[in-house]
Design a protein around this motif. Structure first.
Motif, PDB file in Angstrom:
ATOM      1  N   HIS A   1       0.810  -1.221   0.000  1.00 30.82           N
ATOM      2  CA  HIS A   1       0.000   0.000   0.000  1.00 30.82           C
ATOM      3  C   HIS A   1       0.845   1.274   0.000  1.00 30.82           C
ATOM      4  O   HIS A   1       0.324   2.361  -0.216  1.00 30.82           O
ATOM      5  CB  HIS A   1      -1.020  -0.001   1.142  1.00 30.82           C
ATOM      6  CG  HIS A   1      -0.430   0.003   2.520  1.00 30.82           C
ATOM      7  ND1 HIS A   1      -0.048  -1.135   3.164  1.00 30.82           N
ATOM      8  CD2 HIS A   1      -0.164   1.031   3.358  1.00 30.82           C
ATOM      9  CE1 HIS A   1       0.432  -0.826   4.350  1.00 30.82           C
ATOM     10  NE2 HIS A   1       0.383   0.480   4.494  1.00 30.82           N
TER      11      HIS A   1
ATOM     12  N   THR B   1       3.690   1.402  -2.065  1.00 36.12           N
ATOM     13  CA  THR B   1       4.190   1.454  -3.440  1.00 36.12           C
ATOM     14  C   THR B   1       3.048   1.428  -4.444  1.00 36.12           C
ATOM     15  O   THR B   1       3.127   0.726  -5.446  1.00 36.12           O
ATOM     16  CB  THR B   1       5.142   0.281  -3.714  1.00 36.12           C
ATOM     17  OG1 THR B   1       4.446  -0.941  -3.443  1.00 36.12           O
ATOM     18  CG2 THR B   1       6.391   0.365  -2.878  1.00 36.12           C
ATOM     19  N   ALA B   2       1.994   2.181  -4.208  1.00 36.96           N
ATOM     20  CA  ALA B   2       0.889   2.240  -5.156  1.00 36.96           C
ATOM     21  C   ALA B   2       1.435   2.659  -6.516  1.00 36.96           C
ATOM     22  O   ALA B   2       2.233   3.580  -6.614  1.00 36.96           O
ATOM     23  CB  ALA B   2      -0.165   3.222  -4.657  1.00 36.96           C
ATOM     24  N   GLY B   3       1.021   1.965  -7.544  1.00 37.11           N
ATOM     25  CA  GLY B   3       1.535   2.251  -8.878  1.00 37.11           C
ATOM     26  C   GLY B   3       2.457   1.151  -9.337  1.00 37.11           C
ATOM     27  O   GLY B   3       2.476   0.052  -8.774  1.00 37.11           O
ATOM     28  N   PRO B   4       3.267   1.442 -10.366  1.00 40.01           N
ATOM     29  CA  PRO B   4       4.165   0.406 -10.894  1.00 40.01           C
ATOM     30  C   PRO B   4       5.125  -0.117  -9.820  1.00 40.01           C
ATOM     31  O   PRO B   4       5.599   0.638  -8.982  1.00 40.01           O
ATOM     32  CB  PRO B   4       4.942   1.133 -12.001  1.00 40.01           C
ATOM     33  CG  PRO B   4       4.118   2.329 -12.341  1.00 40.01           C
ATOM     34  CD  PRO B   4       3.363   2.698 -11.091  1.00 40.01           C
TER      35      PRO B   4
END
Length: 196
Positions: free
Chosen positions: A165, A167-170
């Protein structure tokens, strides 16, 4: 010659426990404390009763599994064994890989199972920072900060990159994180007279 099958050597209690603990960890991540002894036995390829010859109860098995996974000693040994003669970039990448693997496993287990077992009473974070600093120390003259500060940065980035949660995203891979740690997002400090 008789074709009588040779019976497999029976395992010691410690070997049996180790085999069961190897099987239970992925099941704990998938099912949490709701994992059944039947599922554990099937995964380990043993009879369900074998579990209770190795552990007094399912709770004891879960505590042993969590204690084993949360034990910092295997990671400490891996980090201490890093070859100080390898290039700095390789050592930092290996640190990132080992730390991320450890953090991801711990977070997955804690999310699935919650707090089970004994918490560690000593300051593991400080101890690992010192160990990482020791691995970095041969390149002291290349570092822009102390080895201890560099070690702290490596731990923080590896930790943050291991929490879904955050490292939201790639997803970041180990090579990208290593490059960010070593070279930042600019690659080098901008000269004071440079025009942007």
């Amino acid at each position: 010659m008789s074709g009588k099958p040779v019976r497999a050597k029976s395992l010691s209690v410690e070997d049996r426990q180790s085999m069961i603990l190897d099987a239970v960890t992925p099941l704990l991540i998938e099912h949490g404390q709701g994992v059944t002894t039947r599922q554990i036995a099937q995964c380990a390829g043993i009879a369900e009763g074998t579990i209770f010859r190795a552990f007094d109860s399912k709770d004891e098995l879960l505590r042993a599994a969590m204690d084993r996974q949360l034990d910092p000693e295997p990671l400490r040994l891996e980090l201490a064994a890093l070859d100080r003669h390898r290039p700095l970039e390789e050592r930092v990448r290996t640190m990132v890989t080992l730390l991320r693997r450890r953090f991801a496993q711990v977070f997955a287990l804690m999310t699935a199972v919650g707090q089970v077992g004994r918490p560690h009473t000593h300051d593991v974070a400080h101890e690992f920072t010192l160990l990482l600093a020791d691995v970095l120390a041969p390149d002291l003259l290349r570092l822009t900060v102390t080895p201890e500060r560099a070690a702290q940065v490596i731990r923080m980035i590896a930790l943050a990159a291991s929490v879904p949660h955050i490292t939201a995203g790639p997803v970041f891979d180990d090579d990208e994180l290593t490059a960010l740690i070593l070279y930042g997002i600019l690659g080098s400090p901008t000269p004071p007279n440079a025009t942007l």
